[in-house]
Scaffold this active site. Structure first.
Site, short mmCIF file in Angstrom:
data_model
loop_
_atom_site.label_atom_id
_atom_site.label_comp_id
_atom_site.label_asym_id
_atom_site.label_seq_id
_atom_site.Cartn_x
_atom_site.Cartn_y
_atom_site.Cartn_z
N LYS A 80 0.86 -1.18 0.00
CA LYS A 80 0.00 0.00 0.00
C LYS A 80 0.90 1.23 0.00
O LYS A 80 1.91 1.26 0.72
CB LYS A 80 -0.88 -0.03 1.26
N SER A 167 -9.63 1.86 2.96
CA SER A 167 -8.74 2.61 2.10
C SER A 167 -7.71 1.75 1.36
O SER A 167 -7.11 2.23 0.40
CB SER A 167 -7.98 3.65 2.93
N SER A 191 -9.82 -0.52 7.20
CA SER A 191 -9.25 -0.43 5.85
C SER A 191 -8.53 -1.65 5.32
O SER A 191 -8.14 -1.66 4.15
CB SER A 191 -8.30 0.76 5.76
N1 GLN Z 1 -13.28 4.13 6.51
C1 GLN Z 1 -12.58 4.58 7.65
C2 GLN Z 1 -12.19 6.03 7.48
O1 GLN Z 1 -12.51 6.57 6.47
C3 GLN Z 1 -11.39 3.72 7.95
C4 GLN Z 1 -10.19 4.05 7.16
C5 GLN Z 1 -9.00 3.25 7.58
O2 GLN Z 1 -9.12 2.23 8.26
N2 GLN Z 1 -7.83 3.73 7.22
O3 GLN Z 1 -11.58 6.62 8.30
#
Ligand code: GLN
Length: 508
Positions: A80, A167, A191
């Protein structure tokens, strides 16, 4: 054979490499060709450096030839783009999906990258996986659909009109499409688990502190954790063993000896039999994870996976996590608060984008930040600054911290009744691209089942559990107590030995 034409996950490829049925260079060439070709249309990869990848693969082949290979040496991986990669070594920039960091050349590798690859200087050799490149993600890991990437949305390989989740959307899509057998991701509020669920792959977010955060571009430091996404629980276990372990450069790193999670995954439970490997395992089903509003297709896929676990000997028990709904406001106060502080370093002076010809220092800050950050990141900085400001700190931030502790305590009460907790990962299957573009709160609400484990710092996993509406994958979420990754992986592996949901592949 996968859609991209490559059989096998990490464990299978590692066996083929050790048996000299294939070389690491051959594997790397095949995958690089797929990424440059048809697979590229998914938008999963942001940066590739084919020459350096092939050089890494040659080094891995030499290591294998010398008989010095570890269990996953020579197997391809991708990271990532939130993990920094030493630019001089890898040729790969690090952008965190943001224009702010366009072309940023890190002078060092994240600990997770180094441990999976060449090794941390002074720590001995790393696992020797071969890096194919860096994967697209939501900007600074803020989002649930990958649509917040400043570069391009990622398409879901099961249906290219849908999001892959986020994400870590690039990671999940690349694994699902067979472009790479495994990838790293990070999970702050879901994420790793949610994109794994949306793309039909396995993914585990370990206990907070198990993997080093050194070299992970920070979003919300008290929540951020690294973890692997791969086809199977076994592949996740192989990667996580190599990624985890104490790191003195991360002040919140757990001071524990490195764990062999692959061995823990395989270790039989007391009282287990061949037919009932999960005999005696109590799995708690929180009633709040099965609300009336849960999409029927998700509910029925999750229930069929639970029925399989029962056949394997697990006992399902009803439990309650009464503050589940509160995890949304709690998370969306704490995470933006920490983000607003972490992102203050992007000031146009030290890192990243700097505006052209500012009139004075204040304008330099203002313009650099307003040009460099996207809308969702700005929204979070504003929310975070607000909840931390004088007069609101006690009303929002302090209250959220108190509730966070109560959410963690609720889990401890539940773990007196069961060893694992199970439920859905997300309330629906992957939605259509653009479906939530006008309303960020809709996406926030869809995080309801992943946020509780994040706030409590507990390990959580998404395991493929069949398909729902439109033939889209559905994930089963399993949550364990602190450092119970071995139990989580054991249960997921037993399920995958008995079912084939994790082997299904998109047709595109
Ligand atoms: N969807 C969550 C957010 O927008 C989690 C994102 C994540 O785990 N990095 O913050």
């Amino acid at each position: 054979m996968s859609a991209a034409g490559f059989a096998g996950g990490v464990a299978a490829l590692a066996r083929q490499l050790r048996g000299r049925e294939v070389s690491s260079v051959e594997l790397a060439r095949q995958r690089l060709a797929a990424i440059a070709g048809e697979g590229g249309a998914l938008g999963a990869f942001l940066h590739v450096d084919a020459e350096r990848t092939l050089a890494e693969a040659r080094t891995a082949d030499e290591r294998i030839a010398r008989g010095e290979a570890g269990p996953i040496t020579g197997v391809p991986v991708a990271h990532k783009d939130i993990f920094v990669t030493d630019f001089a070594r890898s040729g790969l920039p690090t952008t965190a999906g943001s224009k702010m960091l366009a072309g940023y050349a890190s002078p060092f590798d994240a600990t997770v990258v180094a441990r999976l690859g060449p090794g941390v200087p002074g720590e001995g050799p790393g696992a020797g996986m071969v890096t194919l490149g860096k994967l697209n993600c939501d900007e600074f890991a803020m989002g649930s659909s990958n649509e917040n990437s400043a570069y391009a949305p990622v398409l879901n390989p099961w249906d290219r009109t849908r999001v892959p989740g986020g994400s870590s959307g690039g990671s999940a899509a690349a694994v699902a499409a067979g472009l790479v057998p495994a990838a790293t991701g990070t999970d702050t509020g879901g994420s790793i688990r949610q994109p794994a669920s949306f793309c039909g792959v396995s993914g585990i977010k370990p206990t907070y502190g198990l993997c080093s955060r050194w070299g992970m571009v920070a979003f919300a430091s008290s929540l951020d954790q690294a973890g692997p996404l791969a086809r199977s629980a076994e592949d996740c276990a192989l990667l996580l063993s190599a990624m985890s372990g104490f790191d003195a450069r991360d002040a919140t790193s757990a001071e524990r000896p490195p764990a062999d999670l692959h061995a823990a995954m395989l270790a039989p439970r007391a009282g287990a039999t061949a037919a009932q490997p999960l005999a005696g395992l109590r799995i708690g089903l929180p009633k709040e994870f099965f609300p009336a509003a849960l999409a029927a297709d998700v509910g029925s896929a999750v229930r069929s996976a639970l029925a399989e676990l029962q056949k394997l000997g697990a006992r399902l028990v009803d439990v309650s996590l009464p503050r589940t709904e509160l995890s949304i406001p709690v998370y969306y106060i704490i995470a933006p608060a920490e983000a607003s502080s972490n992102l203050s370093r992007f000031d146009g002076v030290r890192y990243g984008h700097r505006t052209n010809a500012p009139a004075d220092l204040l304008e330099l800050y203002k313009k650099s930040r307003s040009e460099g950050f996207g809308a969702e990141v700005k929204r979070r900085i504003m929310i975070g600054t607000y909840v931390l400001s004088h007069g609101y700190y006690d009303a929002y931030y302090v209250q959220a911290q108190k509730l966070r502790r109560m959410i963690a305590d609720d889990f401890q009460a539940v773990f007196k009744q069961c060893e694992l907790v199970a439920g859905p990962v997300a309330p629906t299957v992957a939605w259509k691209l653009g479906a939530q573009a006008d309303d960020p709160v809709k996406a926030y609400l869809a995080d309801i089942f992943t946020l509780p484990a994040s706030l409590a710092g507990l390990p959580g996993m998404s395991v493929p559990a069949g398909t729902g509406e439109g033939g889209m994958p559905v994930g089963l979420q399993l949550i364990g107590n602190y450092f119970a990754e071995g139990t989580l992986l054991h249960a997921a592996h037993a399920l995958q030995q008995a079912t084939d949901w994790h082997l299904r592949e998109p047709k595109t």
